[in-house]
Scaffold this motif. Structure first.
Motif: not given
Length: 470
Positions: A211-225, A126-136
């Motif tokens: 990813x493990x920490x993010x997945x446990x925190x947000x418990x998304x319906x759809x995820x990719x890795x 990716x051309x920049x380090x933007x993420x959502x949320x920004x803290x990651x």
């Protein structure tokens, strides 16, 4: 089109370019027990990418997989293409529109990240380090930095900067166990007990932690890795692992240094599958996929394999051709560079100038290929059959014109520990395991167009008419 079923969650593991050719052999040898179990207890197949050369590239085939439409509709042609030039929505966009939460980590074409319930960390190119949320964002910065350091496009951070980043990353989920693996690898390189190529396997280890920490925190319906490590090993070390289909065999030194790389890369894939299976709940379908595969590289023009070539300094070449209107340059997938030129006339002129640079003594009469997408010119140096003093480059009628031309090492360098040993191949891999999936079922003929409608259907999202897959 398939009708929507009761809603399930989906976790898609994108193991770039993995193939049954390698996996089945390792399953037989007992080296991929988790994949073997998935095959027994789930559904499996070998979907074929609908793309063909020169468009059989992961930044196109993954977009096809996630949009469920072919290139004539989605229009992808270069890595991390400007989203405004794509003509189709991707799987996570359909999920968001349906009110689902998403967790995207490393998928190609996910920049810029979209806001919504869950998280989005685009791929390392990716051309920049933007993420959502920004803290990651420090996670994204690490992946982008590591990728470019590995490709030797940028310098490694100072020990102080690395330590500072490490503190931030520990707070985001980097585990002590992974820190030990990193330290052991670096120490092994210093002591001569570990080969440098094994460093590539640290990136998926680190990214699983985050990813493990993010997945446990947000418990998304759809995820990719996403991880590219296995593809990297096949491209560079297939012959060292198995030289049966190569005209020129691997020598003893190549086998000693790199002979286990492909196998170890796939065994890490298997280990990760086991870890992800422990991460999901009983209402989640685990999907393992590649958007295409690989096979041993063979081209009669390169009897000993292709010498991979990259720019020493792309800006010097732009200067030699007299480039005008360049708004920025950025590295893409090695050895490509993206050159942004907003003015259409100046962009057309630069494309012509770069295309006219000649190579004498190489396989191709031209020095590089140039692909245009929107405001971007993607420039790729052509490989060589072998590095010889007679290879020279000529800038006829351009500012850099010089009698006798330029020697190879004035403008370019070879890269990689070996010549090219693996090449893209349409057949990929697909496995599904979880609620509603019939155990031990073979999917039969399929393509990468079939994955998106399947995932949407599993999540109870109506499959749009634009998708031609099943």
């Amino acid at each position: 089109m398939p009708t929507a079923r009761p809603s399930k969650k989906v976790l898609l593991l994108e193991f770039n370019e993995i193939t049954w050719t390698v996996a089945n052999r390792l399953i037989t040898e007992g080296k991929m027990p988790n994949l073997a179990r998935m095959k027994r207890e789930g559904a499996w197949g070998a979907p074929e990418a609908v793309e063909r050369p020169p468009h059989l590239d992961p930044w196109i085939t993954w977009v096809t997989l996630h949009t469920g439409v072919d290139r004539s509709v989605h229009g992808a042609s270069v890595l991390e293409q400007d989203q405004a030039t794509l003509g189709a929505k991707r799987s996570w966009e359909y999920a968001l529109d349906a009110g689902k939460s998403v967790g995207v980590f490393g998928s190609m074409g996910a920049f810029p990240p979209k806001e919504g319930p869950g998280f989005m960390g685009p791929g390392p190119f990716a051309p920049a380090s933007d993420t959502y949320p920004a803290y990651i964002a420090p996670v994204q910065a690490l992946n982008r930095k590591y990728t470019q350091v590995h490709h030797k496009n940028v310098e490694q951070d100072s020990p102080f900067d690395m330590a500072k980043l490490g503190i931030d990353l520990l707070g985001l989920g980097l585990s002590p166990a992974t820190c030990v693996k990193i330290a052991a690898q670096l120490a092994g390189e210093k002591l001569g007990t570990s080969e440098h190529w094994r460093r590539v396997m640290l990136q998926p280890e680190v990214n699983f932690d985050f990813f493990k920490v993010l997945y446990k925190r947000y418990q998304p319906d759809f995820a990719t890795w996403h991880t590219n490590h296995a593809a990297h090993f096949m491209h560079h070390y297939w012959r060292a692992w198995d030289d049966t289909e190569f005209g020129t065999k691997a020598d003893a030194n190549e086998k000693r240094k790199f002979g286990t790389a492909v196998e170890e890369g796939y065994m890490l894939v298997d280990d990760l599958i086991g870890r992800f299976q422990k991460l999901i709940d009983d209402d989640t379908v685990l999907v393992v996929a590649s958007s295409m595969g690989q096979k041993p590289f063979y081209n009669p023009l390169y009897p000993n394999g292709k010498v991979l070539v990259k720019f020493k300094d792309v800006n010097k070449v732009l200067e030699l051709v007299g480039a005008e209107g360049v708004g920025g340059v950025a590295p893409a997938m090695d050895p490509q560079w993206n050159v942004r030129v907003s003015d259409p006339a100046k962009r057309a002129s630069l494309k012509q100038k770069l295309s006219n640079v000649r190579c004498e003594g190489g396989v191709n009469a031209k020095a590089m290929s140039v692909e245009e997408t929107g405001e971007i010119l993607t420039v790729t140096p052509f490989g060589l059959a072998k590095l010889e003093p007679g290879v020279r480059y000529f800038f006829d009628g351009l500012p850099g014109e010089k009698t006798g031309g330029y020697a190879f090492d004035e403008l370019f360098r070879g890269y990689g520990d070996t010549n090219k040993e693996g090449m893209h191949d349409p057949p990929g891999m697909l496995l599904l395991k979880g609620p509603g999936i019939v155990a031990g079922s073979e999917l039969g003929p399929s393509t990468n167009l079939d994955v998106a409608p399947t995932m949407l259907s599993l999540m109870g999202i109506p499959v749009p008419d634009v998708m031609s897959g099943r």
